[in-house]
Design a protein around this motif. Structure first.
Motif: not given
Lengths: 489, 81
Positions: A226, A228, A252, A255-257, A430-431, A436, A449, A453, A462, A467-468, B37-38, B47, B50, B55, B59
């Motif tokens: 993937f 974007r 994603m 949100k991509t510019f 998450d919010s 997660r 941590k 990890l 992965e 994540r937490i 790491l992730d 993002v 960006e 900008i 990737e």
């Protein structure tokens, strides 16, 4: 049409000059794909693959994946697609559990595949990349004639459980043909569709859409990873009409510019599946690209169950839609009795594309396959118009962008770390409402941590890595000693 | 606000929600906090950057060197704006 081979040959015959697969700058027509499958089948035969043998496919989305799958099916052998994100131990599990005779892979995964099968008789063949053992110009094309029955096994997919190990789900040739028929008949795809695969076709969601695309003679455009900007470029350049995605991808992309607007006017269906689609992502994707994502619901056990093709998508965005053709969905209470409109219960599914059960797990099979239905473990309701809404789940696993994570598998890995004394893994939102992986650890003083990890990174894919990470001195427990996970969220 | 402060703000809001801002200086190795790491988390951070700086970051620009610290991220961004 009742076998995967017939499905494939029918498309090769009916759409021979049409583009079948596009990968980077390579374009393959259905005729060429048919020749490649003939050649690859001969290659597999030379490798000792016969009817009933199992072949693991450790390949990204690619022309080679498509060729490998249809070649294996044409020989009456069984495919086991393996996620290329998996690490050595994970690959070894799938290879051993499925008794795979051969692992097909690419150059960059060769040593990983060889390490994973080092204790077995399984061999590894590199079929993609430089110096691959197979390519269309080298191999002869003399595949053997094999008799294949509709009830012969065609693919092993794996379903995440809560027992520490995935469960093998076998799907027959007839199951897969039915899946493609049900899905394409419902969504109304045609040979003029162009479908972009950024979701892995090794996963049940990507796979269902992939086999449906080939059945209808559509063109599939495959992306190994993937990316974007690459996705956005392809959506525009290839005039993509259908884009199956997962909510994180849509988020994603939203949100991509974009330095310049993209012309996505060809795009008519954006599918979201694997995890719940939040209202925020639903709206933000529309605001950016002018098309609403629509939810699809399916499982490894059944294939596609439903899709939301509502004319009023704004008010039903959180529904996974109505059942697809030939699939029955009912909501049942604790005793397995059907409940009324809008009443919440467990979602049970009957489908001609569903498996008969889990390999080697008769008790588990008996528990969830009853009276011709598969009891999904998902809680939901159906409204008066037949729209299905998922409201929760009975099964205990964590859903990371459609990849199911078994907490006990991650706990077992964490407990292998020499400094970790106790580990509890759970899912937290998450919010943005995205789930997660969280680990709560009791560990030696000074444990960091980063080392946890890095330890995980060597052993599990992965998406399973917490994540937490929270360190505690003790875990909250009930009087009977059970860890109170709710208090750790 | 200078680039480094804006990068730190994005990091604190996205990748390092549970970290005390005082703990993080421009040279702190972000890998110590799990950044990089992730891949999904890294993409989320990209993002957000960006969005903040308007900008396009490809990737292919996401390398361990670029994401080593607030300073390295800021330096990469300053070449793009």
């Amino acid at each position: 049409m009742s076998t995967v081979r017939e499905l494939f040959l029918s498309s090769v015959k009916n759409f021979s000059d049409k583009t079948a697969v596009v990968e980077d700058n390579k374009r393959v027509s259905y005729r060429e794909l048919g020749s490649m499958v003939g050649s690859f089948s001969s290659f597999l035969t030379a490798k000792g693959i016969n009817k009933g043998d199992t072949v693991a496919i450790l390949l990204p989305n690619s022309i080679e994946f498509v060729v490998a799958f249809f070649s294996i099916a044409s020989l009456g052998a069984i495919s086991v697609p393996i996620n290329t994100a998996f690490k050595k131990e994970e690959i070894a599990f799938y290879v051993n559990h499925s008794s795979a005779k051969l692992v097909l892979t690419e150059v960059k995964l060769k040593s990983l595949a060889e390490d994973a099968v080092s204790d077995t008789n399984t061999s590894v063949a590199v079929v993609k990349g430089e110096n691959a053992e197979w390519n269309i110009t080298k191999a002869d094309s003399n595949p053997p004639e094999v008799s294949i029955e509709p009830d012969d096994e065609a693919i092993y997919l794996y379903s995440t459980g809560s027992t520490g190990k995935p469960k093998r789900v076998s799907r027959t040739h007839l199951n897969l043909v039915a899946l493609a028929d049900n899905h394409t008949g419902t969504v109304g795809w045609t040979e003029n569709d162009k479908i972009l695969f950024a979701v892995p076709v090794s996963h049940t969601y990507g796979f269902g859409n992939f086999i449906s695309s080939i059945k209808i003679g559509a063109s599939i455009i495959v992306l190994g990873d993937f990316n974007r900007n690459r996705v956005l470029d392809l959506l525009e350049e290839e005039s993509i009409t259908v884009f199956p995605a997962v909510p994180v991808m849509l988020d994603m992309l939203a949100k991509t510019f974009l330095p310049e607007p993209k012309d996505l006017s060809s795009l008519k269906l954006v599918i979201s599946a694997g995890a719940p689609l939040s209202e925020r992502i639903f709206h933000s994707f529309y605001e950016k690209y002018g098309i609403y994502p629509r939810q699809l619901y399916g499982s490894s056990e059944t294939g596609v169950i439903s899709i939301n093709l509502s004319d009023d998508i704004e008010s039903t965005f959180n529904s996974v839609g109505r059942h697809v053709n030939n699939v029955e969905v009912r909501i049942v209470d604790e005793n397995g009795n059907k409940v009324g409109v809008d009443e919440v219960g467990e979602i049970a599914v009957k489908s001609p594309s569903m498996t008969r059960g889990y390999f080697g797990l008769p008790e588990e099979t008996k528990k969830v396959f009853r009276g011709g239905y598969y009891f999904t473990g998902d809680l939901g309701r159906i409204d008066r118009d037949g729209f299905i809404y998922i409201v929760g789940r009975k099964k205990f696993f964590i859903n990371i962008s459609g990849n199911k994570v078994d907490p006990s598998e991650v706990e077992n890995i964490l407990l292998k770390h020499p400094k970790v004394k106790e580990a509890v893994v759970l899912g937290v939102n998450d919010s943005d409402g995205i789930e997660r992986v969280k680990a709560v650890l009791i560990a030696d003083k000074g444990t960091g941590k980063k080392e946890i990890l890095e330890f995980c990174r060597d052993q599990i894919a992965e998406y399973k890595i917490p994540r937490i990470i929270e360190f505690r001195d003790k875990l909250p427990r009930s009087p009977t000693g059970k860890v109170l996970k709710e208090e750790l969220k | 606000m200078d680039i480094e402060k804006r990068v730190k703000k994005v990091l604190m809001k996205n990748a390092l929600k549970d970290i005390d801002p005082k703990e993080l200086n421009i040279d702190s190795p972000l890998i110590e906090y799990g950044v990089g790491l992730d891949s999904v988390a890294t993409l989320e951070l990209v993002v957000a950057l960006e969005e903040e700086f308007q900008i396009r970051i490809d990737e292919s620009e996401i390398t361990p060197e670029t994401f080593e610290s607030i300073k390295s991220i800021s330096s990469h961004i300053s070449q793009r704006i």
